[in-house]
Write a protein that holds these residues in place. Sequence first.
Motif, PDB file in Angstrom:
ATOM      1  N   ASN A  30     -36.202 -10.876 -26.945  1.00  0.00           N
ATOM      2  CA  ASN A  30     -35.596 -12.195 -26.797  1.00  0.00           C
ATOM      3  C   ASN A  30     -35.413 -12.872 -28.153  1.00  0.00           C
ATOM      4  N   VAL A  31     -36.421 -12.768 -29.001  1.00  0.00           N
ATOM      5  CA  VAL A  31     -36.333 -13.359 -30.346  1.00  0.00           C
ATOM      6  C   VAL A  31     -35.217 -12.678 -31.138  1.00  0.00           C
ATOM      7  N   LYS A  82     -29.281  -5.103 -29.805  1.00  0.00           N
ATOM      8  CA  LYS A  82     -30.613  -4.513 -29.952  1.00  0.00           C
ATOM      9  C   LYS A  82     -31.651  -5.343 -29.207  1.00  0.00           C
ATOM     10  N   GLY A  83     -31.536  -6.651 -29.330  1.00  0.00           N
ATOM     11  CA  GLY A  83     -32.474  -7.542 -28.656  1.00  0.00           C
ATOM     12  C   GLY A  83     -32.380  -7.434 -27.147  1.00  0.00           C
ATOM     13  N   LYS A  84     -31.158  -7.350 -26.628  1.00  0.00           N
ATOM     14  CA  LYS A  84     -30.976  -7.211 -25.187  1.00  0.00           C
ATOM     15  C   LYS A  84     -31.585  -5.911 -24.679  1.00  0.00           C
ATOM     16  N   VAL A  85     -31.426  -4.839 -25.451  1.00  0.00           N
ATOM     17  CA  VAL A  85     -31.993  -3.548 -25.058  1.00  0.00           C
ATOM     18  C   VAL A  85     -33.517  -3.629 -25.046  1.00  0.00           C
ATOM     19  N   LYS A  86     -34.107  -4.214 -26.088  1.00  0.00           N
ATOM     20  CA  LYS A  86     -35.563  -4.351 -26.141  1.00  0.00           C
ATOM     21  C   LYS A  86     -36.066  -5.215 -24.988  1.00  0.00           C
ATOM     22  N   GLU A  87     -35.346  -6.286 -24.726  1.00  0.00           N
ATOM     23  CA  GLU A  87     -35.752  -7.189 -23.650  1.00  0.00           C
ATOM     24  C   GLU A  87     -35.715  -6.460 -22.306  1.00  0.00           C
ATOM     25  N   ALA A  88     -34.662  -5.706 -22.070  1.00  0.00           N
ATOM     26  CA  ALA A  88     -34.544  -4.942 -20.820  1.00  0.00           C
ATOM     27  C   ALA A  88     -35.645  -3.883 -20.728  1.00  0.00           C
ATOM     28  N   ALA A  89     -35.930  -3.230 -21.837  1.00  0.00           N
ATOM     29  CA  ALA A  89     -36.998  -2.230 -21.841  1.00  0.00           C
ATOM     30  C   ALA A  89     -38.340  -2.892 -21.539  1.00  0.00           C
ATOM     31  N   GLY A  90     -38.541  -4.076 -22.068  1.00  0.00           N
ATOM     32  CA  GLY A  90     -39.777  -4.804 -21.790  1.00  0.00           C
ATOM     33  C   GLY A  90     -39.915  -5.152 -20.316  1.00  0.00           C
ATOM     34  N   VAL A  91     -38.795  -5.501 -19.682  1.00  0.00           N
ATOM     35  CA  VAL A  91     -38.823  -5.807 -18.247  1.00  0.00           C
ATOM     36  C   VAL A  91     -39.141  -4.540 -17.454  1.00  0.00           C
ATOM     37  N   ILE A  92     -38.464  -3.459 -17.804  1.00  0.00           N
ATOM     38  CA  ILE A  92     -38.667  -2.194 -17.089  1.00  0.00           C
ATOM     39  C   ILE A  92     -40.097  -1.691 -17.253  1.00  0.00           C
ATOM     40  N   LEU A  93     -40.614  -1.775 -18.469  1.00  0.00           N
ATOM     41  CA  LEU A  93     -41.961  -1.268 -18.755  1.00  0.00           C
ATOM     42  C   LEU A  93     -43.055  -2.297 -18.482  1.00  0.00           C
ATOM     43  N   LYS A 124     -32.613 -11.115 -30.036  1.00  0.00           N
ATOM     44  CA  LYS A 124     -31.324 -11.479 -29.438  1.00  0.00           C
ATOM     45  C   LYS A 124     -30.880 -12.858 -29.929  1.00  0.00           C
ATOM     46  N   ASN A 125     -31.811 -13.804 -29.952  1.00  0.00           N
ATOM     47  CA  ASN A 125     -31.469 -15.154 -30.385  1.00  0.00           C
ATOM     48  C   ASN A 125     -31.176 -15.232 -31.878  1.00  0.00           C
ATOM     49  N   VAL A 126     -31.889 -14.453 -32.671  1.00  0.00           N
ATOM     50  CA  VAL A 126     -31.602 -14.395 -34.109  1.00  0.00           C
ATOM     51  C   VAL A 126     -30.190 -13.841 -34.316  1.00  0.00           C
ATOM     52  N   GLY A 127     -29.838 -12.838 -33.552  1.00  0.00           N
ATOM     53  CA  GLY A 127     -28.492 -12.275 -33.634  1.00  0.00           C
ATOM     54  C   GLY A 127     -27.424 -13.282 -33.259  1.00  0.00           C
ATOM     55  N   LYS A 128     -27.692 -14.097 -32.243  1.00  0.00           N
ATOM     56  CA  LYS A 128     -26.744 -15.130 -31.843  1.00  0.00           C
ATOM     57  C   LYS A 128     -26.530 -16.148 -32.958  1.00  0.00           C
ATOM     58  N   VAL A 129     -27.628 -16.520 -33.608  1.00  0.00           N
ATOM     59  CA  VAL A 129     -27.528 -17.482 -34.711  1.00  0.00           C
ATOM     60  C   VAL A 129     -26.726 -16.891 -35.860  1.00  0.00           C
ATOM     61  N   GLN A 130     -27.022 -15.648 -36.212  1.00  0.00           N
ATOM     62  CA  GLN A 130     -26.314 -14.999 -37.312  1.00  0.00           C
ATOM     63  C   GLN A 130     -24.832 -14.843 -36.978  1.00  0.00           C
ATOM     64  N   SER A 131     -24.545 -14.483 -35.753  1.00  0.00           N
ATOM     65  CA  SER A 131     -23.159 -14.343 -35.312  1.00  0.00           C
ATOM     66  C   SER A 131     -22.446 -15.694 -35.356  1.00  0.00           C
ATOM     67  N   GLY A 132     -23.135 -16.730 -34.927  1.00  0.00           N
ATOM     68  CA  GLY A 132     -22.569 -18.078 -34.977  1.00  0.00           C
ATOM     69  C   GLY A 132     -22.295 -18.522 -36.398  1.00  0.00           C
ATOM     70  N   LEU A 133     -23.183 -18.167 -37.311  1.00  0.00           N
ATOM     71  CA  LEU A 133     -22.969 -18.479 -38.725  1.00  0.00           C
ATOM     72  C   LEU A 133     -21.718 -17.767 -39.235  1.00  0.00           C
TER      73      LEU A 133
END
Length: 58
Positions: free
Chosen positions: A35-36, A14-25, A38-47
Amino acid sequence: MNKDQIKGRIEEVKGKVKEAAGVILDDDALKIEGNVQKNVGKVQSGLGDLKEDIKDSI
């Protein structure tokens, strides 16, 4: 896979999609939010990965 791993990876996507949309728009706020998220997801996945490793070692 446990719940944290799955939820974390979903949040990463979800974060990657939002980040890409932000770049496009050209929307800085959307890029930052993505970006935030995406990073929260990485932390949760790592946990979740850590929980799996601990469970497997017991």
